[in-house]
Design a protein around this motif. Structure first.
Motif, PDB file in Angstrom:
ATOM      1  N   PHE A 105       0.811  -1.243   0.037  1.00 61.77           N
ATOM      2  CA  PHE A 105       0.061  -0.077  -0.008  1.00 61.77           C
ATOM      3  C   PHE A 105       0.981   1.318   0.183  1.00 61.77           C
ATOM      4  N   LEU A 112       1.986   6.349  -7.160  1.00 59.28           N
ATOM      5  CA  LEU A 112       0.974   7.184  -7.546  1.00 59.28           C
ATOM      6  C   LEU A 112       0.951   8.753  -7.366  1.00 59.28           C
ATOM      7  N   ARG A 113       1.664   9.053  -6.161  1.00 60.38           N
ATOM      8  CA  ARG A 113       1.788  10.479  -6.082  1.00 60.38           C
ATOM      9  C   ARG A 113       2.903  11.113  -6.988  1.00 60.38           C
ATOM     10  N   LYS A 116       1.646  11.505 -10.049  1.00 58.22           N
ATOM     11  CA  LYS A 116       0.730  12.697 -10.260  1.00 58.22           C
ATOM     12  C   LYS A 116       1.349  13.964 -10.462  1.00 58.22           C
ATOM     13  N   PRO A 120       0.035  13.298 -14.755  1.00 61.99           N
ATOM     14  CA  PRO A 120      -1.181  13.223 -14.090  1.00 61.99           C
ATOM     15  C   PRO A 120      -2.160  12.136 -14.544  1.00 61.99           C
ATOM     16  N   ARG A 123      -2.868   6.900 -14.279  1.00 68.08           N
ATOM     17  CA  ARG A 123      -3.909   6.511 -13.053  1.00 68.08           C
ATOM     18  C   ARG A 123      -4.176   5.076 -13.043  1.00 68.08           C
ATOM     19  N   GLN A 140      -6.786  -2.283  -5.054  1.00 70.10           N
ATOM     20  CA  GLN A 140      -8.110  -2.134  -5.479  1.00 70.10           C
ATOM     21  C   GLN A 140      -8.678  -1.133  -4.135  1.00 70.10           C
ATOM     22  N   LEU A 142      -6.556   0.949  -2.453  1.00 73.69           N
ATOM     23  CA  LEU A 142      -6.040   2.133  -2.724  1.00 73.69           C
ATOM     24  C   LEU A 142      -6.884   3.160  -3.594  1.00 73.69           C
ATOM     25  N   ASP A 144      -9.848   2.731  -4.698  1.00 71.53           N
ATOM     26  CA  ASP A 144     -11.352   2.877  -4.163  1.00 71.53           C
ATOM     27  C   ASP A 144     -11.385   3.980  -3.177  1.00 71.53           C
ATOM     28  N   LEU A 145     -10.203   4.090  -2.439  1.00 72.56           N
ATOM     29  CA  LEU A 145     -10.128   5.144  -1.409  1.00 72.56           C
ATOM     30  C   LEU A 145     -10.176   6.383  -1.964  1.00 72.56           C
ATOM     31  N   VAL A 146      -9.135   6.779  -3.050  1.00 70.22           N
ATOM     32  CA  VAL A 146      -8.864   7.996  -3.727  1.00 70.22           C
ATOM     33  C   VAL A 146     -10.317   8.325  -4.476  1.00 70.22           C
ATOM     34  N   TYR A 157      -8.836   6.504 -10.534  1.00 69.69           N
ATOM     35  CA  TYR A 157      -7.988   5.434 -10.608  1.00 69.69           C
ATOM     36  C   TYR A 157      -8.311   4.197 -10.679  1.00 69.69           C
ATOM     37  N   TRP A 260       6.746   9.966  -1.057  1.00 64.98           N
ATOM     38  CA  TRP A 260       6.075  10.055  -0.087  1.00 64.98           C
ATOM     39  C   TRP A 260       5.097   8.945   0.483  1.00 64.98           C
ATOM     40  N   PRO A 262       1.389   7.502   2.570  1.00 64.82           N
ATOM     41  CA  PRO A 262       0.492   8.127   3.506  1.00 64.82           C
ATOM     42  C   PRO A 262       0.157   7.447   4.813  1.00 64.82           C
TER      43      PRO A 262
ATOM     44  N   ARG B 113     -15.511   7.889   4.347  1.00 64.44           N
ATOM     45  CA  ARG B 113     -16.159   7.555   3.116  1.00 64.44           C
ATOM     46  C   ARG B 113     -17.797   7.166   3.555  1.00 64.44           C
ATOM     47  N   GLY B 141      -1.807  12.250   6.969  1.00 69.21           N
ATOM     48  CA  GLY B 141      -1.632  11.491   5.873  1.00 69.21           C
ATOM     49  C   GLY B 141      -2.706  10.970   4.801  1.00 69.21           C
ATOM     50  N   LEU B 149      -3.920  13.095  -4.660  1.00 71.40           N
ATOM     51  CA  LEU B 149      -4.384  12.285  -5.765  1.00 71.40           C
ATOM     52  C   LEU B 149      -5.565  12.746  -6.710  1.00 71.40           C
ATOM     53  N   TRP B 260     -16.474   0.446   5.225  1.00 70.60           N
ATOM     54  CA  TRP B 260     -15.526  -0.138   4.398  1.00 70.60           C
ATOM     55  C   TRP B 260     -14.162   0.502   4.905  1.00 70.60           C
ATOM     56  N   PRO B 262      -9.966   0.886   3.567  1.00 67.19           N
ATOM     57  CA  PRO B 262      -8.977   0.905   2.402  1.00 67.19           C
ATOM     58  C   PRO B 262      -7.789   0.017   2.539  1.00 67.19           C
TER      59      PRO B 262
END
Lengths: 426, 426
Positions: A105, A112-113, A116, A120, A123, A140, A142, A144-146, A157, A260, A262, B113, B141, B149, B260, B262
């Motif tokens: 993760f 990804l960062r 970006k 950008p 994705r 998935q 990660l 899904d979170l964004v 993403y 970086w 998270p 979420r 974070g 993102l 949910w 992540p």
């Protein structure tokens, strides 16, 4: 072979092999042939003593002082550097911390960062459909979170799955941010060419994360030579760190100050004891740590690492290839006609250190083998999997294991009802 | 008090106190008064034996089979349920897994979420400036991950810090998604009223995550009675689980199917061994797990939990309050004039189970105390912190500790140069 393949001829080869002596460095149960070291490695001598020392002396007597006096603070990086020597890592590039899933993760989010900022439109996280599932799930999670927390509409993403190297190469377009691959596949044992695949991924503008769970300690690895970006993996398989021992993360030093992640717990802070109320990341591999690690489980890793570092990794690999070849040859000669189908690539460069066969009654056959003291494991669908760990397996072990398999197939012993064990952890 | 406060009068009270016998359940070093059990709890008898059993028998002899035969698979939830009894949790609401920091990430992401679906304008994570820093860092974070993102412009996720309950209540507007509070403050020992504050947060439309790191095992907690949403915390302080033992997460059962998170590793999958290539979360607390846990460090937690469950939590709390009152009274009488300033609230309902004083030479004084066998710890800025753990501390221990403090202050022993130990882990 010019001499006929017999148990005796194999015993002679074992007797002349210096690596066989490493078997004495492990405590293995009597009457067991252990072919599941790719799932949970064996107990190295010294590990129990180290655990007792941590618990009774360092915790019991030293108490909180042991964070300093027993070196607990330094363990994630000190042991990381030791492990790094098996990965082609430079000092300061590897930390032992958290789990493989969590480290993936961190690596994916970091990749990804970075993309970006530079590109950008990239994705897509690309990974293998046949990857160990947790690698897919965390990618998935990660994405899904964004996607779910963002207010934006439009391109999101995305995790895309590939089924082959040809599909991978075809998929490497300008939308791909990062590729996550398992160096050795957990089920089939097939292995990517890390150098070539890394180069292809970089040529496309993407970054790469290698999951070394089934590779570290099993095959020679040189992350810096391959110019990889990130790697993660576990210490409880071929590295014999103990059940659920913390995982590792490697980040190429050229990325340390830039990347970086998270999961920014206090262990990743530049000055964790200043108790500042805003986050400033450390400028080194500590940036990829998070919280306090399980000291007893962490400390035990050293026993297995020390053995692995004493062994010659080239010789380990040579024996692994020889033992897997032997396993395949014995199955195909002595178990012919029983419906076992080889899943693992025959080509040396294309496989790791376990060997798998498909059989429609694979689950029951493995259960019968375990009952008879030959411990392999089963993976959906229909796959019998055998881990080959040359540090504590000999040629005669392989002979005896296949003979037991032959007997079970010949007598249909696997049809007995009591064989209903449940799967073990990968 | 009618009788004068003497060591002898305290020894008489100890002799009549049934809780004092629990001290025999721990192995503590000779010549030490341990006032840092709020940082790393003491070694319970039975923990070393449990570790040896896991390593030598379950790992060494059982090998991979122990995931089933030794109950390794079930440990996170089985031990979670045991721990839950100390938290007012119902069975199936608590898992022991990962670290406090990571569990907070899961809880915060889950809360964001949920709010996104119901009230998308709620994008603020509210927490305390004086919270344990990792709680702030992980919130930052998470917000940073989503903000960085996302392609969108405009309102972003934000972490806001409050300094008091009045500020908290004033800040609870329609932008706040979730509030993360430490039930007991790691430095000052001050404690929130969980019932009232949870109700105020809910009334504003926000969700709440309680960090119980300095509360679990120290004060009575009833998460369901308070109607909290999430709680996280660690097992190595008042629960005596061992250095870096895995943390816990509690999620109110009413949220299990809806929420949910992540960090969606395979242990949170509905059917982890089906090896499906897409993620389907479990419909229970397993949803908040991620990867394989450090079995040895995890298993040892049970020894401390069993002791805590045998003790009467109300009696533990009563003794804690009495011992802290005694500590304050002795410092204010016998160490008067040396510049120690009480930081912890005097009011019983407003404090946890440690007591802190400020002194401009706090760091050196703590170092001198540790050198003399009285182990407290130091926290920036200038805070001497003493953990009060009634399971293995008596009234005479408190007397002896304060006498040692008095002697160090009186002789200026803290000015000696050799006192330069470094801070320990919270």
């Amino acid at each position: 072979m010019t001499t006929p393949l017999t148990r005796q001829s194999l015993a002679q080869l074992d007797a002349a092999d210096p690596l066989v002596a490493f078997g004495d460095r492990f405590n293995l149960p009597e009457g067991v042939i252990y072919l599941d070291g790719n799932s949970l490695g064996a107990l190295p001598k010294g590990a129990a003593e180290r655990a007792a020392q941590v618990v009774t002396e360092e915790w019991g007597q030293g108490l909180i002082r042991s964070w300093n006096t027993a070196g607990w603070f330094e363990m994630p990086l000190k042991l990381g550097d030791k492990l790094g020597r098996l990965l082609g890592a430079n000092p300061g590039e590897t930390a032992i911390t958290d789990t493989t899933t969590l480290n993936l993760f961190k690596a994916l989010a970091s990749a990804l960062r970075t993309q970006k900022a530079d590109a950008p439109q990239r994705r897509v996280i690309l990974t293998e459909r046949d990857n160990f599932p947790t690698d897919i799930y965390i990618a998935q999670g990660l994405a899904d979170l964004v996607n779910s927390l963002s207010q934006e509409t439009g391109v999101a993403y995305e995790v895309k799955l590939i089924d082959s190297e040809a599909q991978l190469r075809a998929a490497l377009d300008e939308t791909v941010a990062v590729v996550a691959l398992s160096h050795v596949n957990y089920r089939t044992g097939s292995m990517w060419d890390m150098d070539q695949v890394t180069a292809a991924i970089h040529a496309s503008g993407a970054l790469v994360v290698w999951d070394l769970a089934h590779a570290a300690g099993a095959v020679p690895i040189d992350l810096n030579s391959a110019d990889a970006d990130y790697a993660v993996g576990c210490t409880y398989k071929y590295l014999n760190g103990g059940p659920g021992s913390p995982a590792f993360i490697w980040v190429n030093a050229r990325h340390h100050e830039r990347f970086w992640q998270p999961l920014s717990g206090w262990w990743s802070h530049k000055s964790p004891f200043e108790m500042a109320d805003s986050y400033t990341p450390a400028n080194d591999i500590r940036r990829f740590m998070c919280g306090t690690q399980p000291v007893t489980s962490l400390a035990m890793i050293e026993a297995g690492l020390d053995i692995a570092l004493e062994a010659d990794m080239g010789k380990v690999r040579a024996n692994s290839l020889e033992l897997v070849d032997l396993f395949i040859e014995l199955v195909e000669t002595r178990c012919a006609g029983y419906g076992l189908e080889l899943v693992t690539p025959r080509e040396h460069a294309a496989r790791g250190s376990h060997v798998s066969f498909r059989h429609e009654h694979g689950y029951e056959i493995i259960a019968a083998l375990i009952d008879q003291g030959v411990i392999g494991d089963y993976r959906e669908p229909e796959v019998l999997r055998f881990g080959i760990t040359p540090l504590y397996l000999t040629r005669t072990d392989i002979w005896d294991a296949v003979e037991k398999l032959r007997e079970i197939l010949h007598t249909n012993a696997w049809q007995r009802e009591e064989y209903a064990v449940r799967n073990a952890v990968t």
